[in-house]
Design an enzyme around this catalytic site. Structure first.
Site, PDB file in Angstrom:
ATOM      1  N   ASP A  12      42.787  37.687  41.507  1.00 50.20           N
ATOM      2  CA  ASP A  12      43.362  37.524  40.166  1.00 50.20           C
ATOM      3  C   ASP A  12      44.883  37.339  40.161  1.00 50.20           C
ATOM      4  O   ASP A  12      45.613  38.010  39.407  1.00 50.20           O
ATOM      5  CB  ASP A  12      42.994  38.728  39.300  1.00 50.20           C
ATOM      6  N   ASP A  52      40.056  35.817  36.968  1.00 51.90           N
ATOM      7  CA  ASP A  52      39.549  36.429  35.751  1.00 51.90           C
ATOM      8  C   ASP A  52      39.399  35.316  34.719  1.00 51.90           C
ATOM      9  O   ASP A  52      40.354  34.557  34.479  1.00 51.90           O
ATOM     10  CB  ASP A  52      40.553  37.484  35.266  1.00 51.90           C
ATOM     11  N   HIS A  87      43.200  38.909  27.565  1.00 52.19           N
ATOM     12  CA  HIS A  87      43.899  38.325  28.706  1.00 52.19           C
ATOM     13  C   HIS A  87      42.986  37.354  29.442  1.00 52.19           C
ATOM     14  O   HIS A  87      41.763  37.441  29.344  1.00 52.19           O
ATOM     15  CB  HIS A  87      44.361  39.427  29.669  1.00 52.19           C
ATOM     16  N   LYS A 112      35.267  35.266  37.461  1.00 50.37           N
ATOM     17  CA  LYS A 112      34.550  36.491  37.104  1.00 50.37           C
ATOM     18  C   LYS A 112      34.922  36.919  35.695  1.00 50.37           C
ATOM     19  O   LYS A 112      35.935  36.482  35.150  1.00 50.37           O
ATOM     20  CB  LYS A 112      34.823  37.603  38.109  1.00 50.37           C
ATOM     21  N   CYS A 161      41.208  45.868  39.958  1.00 55.55           N
ATOM     22  CA  CYS A 161      40.347  44.854  40.566  1.00 55.55           C
ATOM     23  C   CYS A 161      40.444  44.812  42.087  1.00 55.55           C
ATOM     24  O   CYS A 161      39.439  44.582  42.770  1.00 55.55           O
ATOM     25  CB  CYS A 161      40.654  43.490  39.962  1.00 55.55           C
TER      26      CYS A 161
END
Length: 212
Positions: A12, A52, A87, A112, A161
């Site tokens: 990410d 993300d 976000h 994801k 994460c």
């Protein structure tokens, strides 16, 4: 380190997690030059980048839960869920892979958090969903199919994460390392618990200079 059996997983590295972004990590932008330099050295045969990639109105967004404030915790599917500012919304600039990095060496981009009903911290498994299980992302099978048994993780955020990805990687049998200098936390207060959790999971903490 053998480049044949090791993979680099970049978690990410997106503008929304940088200062000025929708969910800024502490000094999140500080890792960008180091990650770009590491990719430029071509140390790994396989490089994975997670992204993300949330639909609007995602269940983890605070605005989907009227009466709550950002970073409140609720129960969702019997598990604690932090409510985040919206976000990494699909198609927005904040959700892009960071433009300050040459992503050419990446051979898999794994998106994801795409299911509006389920959060997804780990690169390997989603968070607990409506069925009470953590669905597999397919990453472990992809890595094993290429002979990978060792992974090195960097990215954001180290206390969410990156941590969850490292814990899952170790639990799935991969020799797992976190490149600490190429991660940053949501807040520095998370660093001591993160180190303890990584140690408990059998994850090694390294500085990227150790890769040579």
């Amino acid at each position: 380190m053998s480049s044949a059996d090791a993979a680099l997983i970049l978690i990410d590295v997106q503008p929304d997690f940088m200062p000025g972004g929708a969910l800024a990590c502490h000094e999140g932008d500080a890792i960008v030059p180091g990650i770009d330099a590491l990719l430029g050295r071509r140390r790994f045969r396989h490089v994975v980048a997670t992204q993300d990639w949330h639909p609007r109105g995602h269940v983890s967004f605070v605005d989907a839960h009227p009466g709550h404030a950002p970073f409140d915790a609720i129960e969702l599917y019997g598990q604690p869920q932090t409510l985040w500012p919206a976000h990494c919304v699909q198609g927005t600039a904040g959700a892009a892979l960071h433009p300050g990095i040459d992503w050419t060496p990446v051979d898999l981009i794994l998106r994801k958090g795409c299911d509006a009903r389920v959060d997804s911290y780990s690169a390997f498994r989603e968070n607990v969903g409506p069925a009470g299980t953590r669905p597999d992302t397919g990453l472990a099978g992809w890595l094993r199919g290429r002979g990978v048994d060792t992974v090195y993780l960097a990215g954001l955020a180290r206390d969410v994460c990156v941590l969850w990805s490292a814990q899952d990687a170790a639990a799935l049998g991969f020799r797992t390392h976190v490149l600490w200098d190429l991660t940053r936390p949501v807040t520095p207060a998370g660093d001591a618990p993160t180190r303890s959790a990584l140690a408990a999971a059998g994850v090694a903490i390294l500085d990227s200079t150790a890769l040579g």
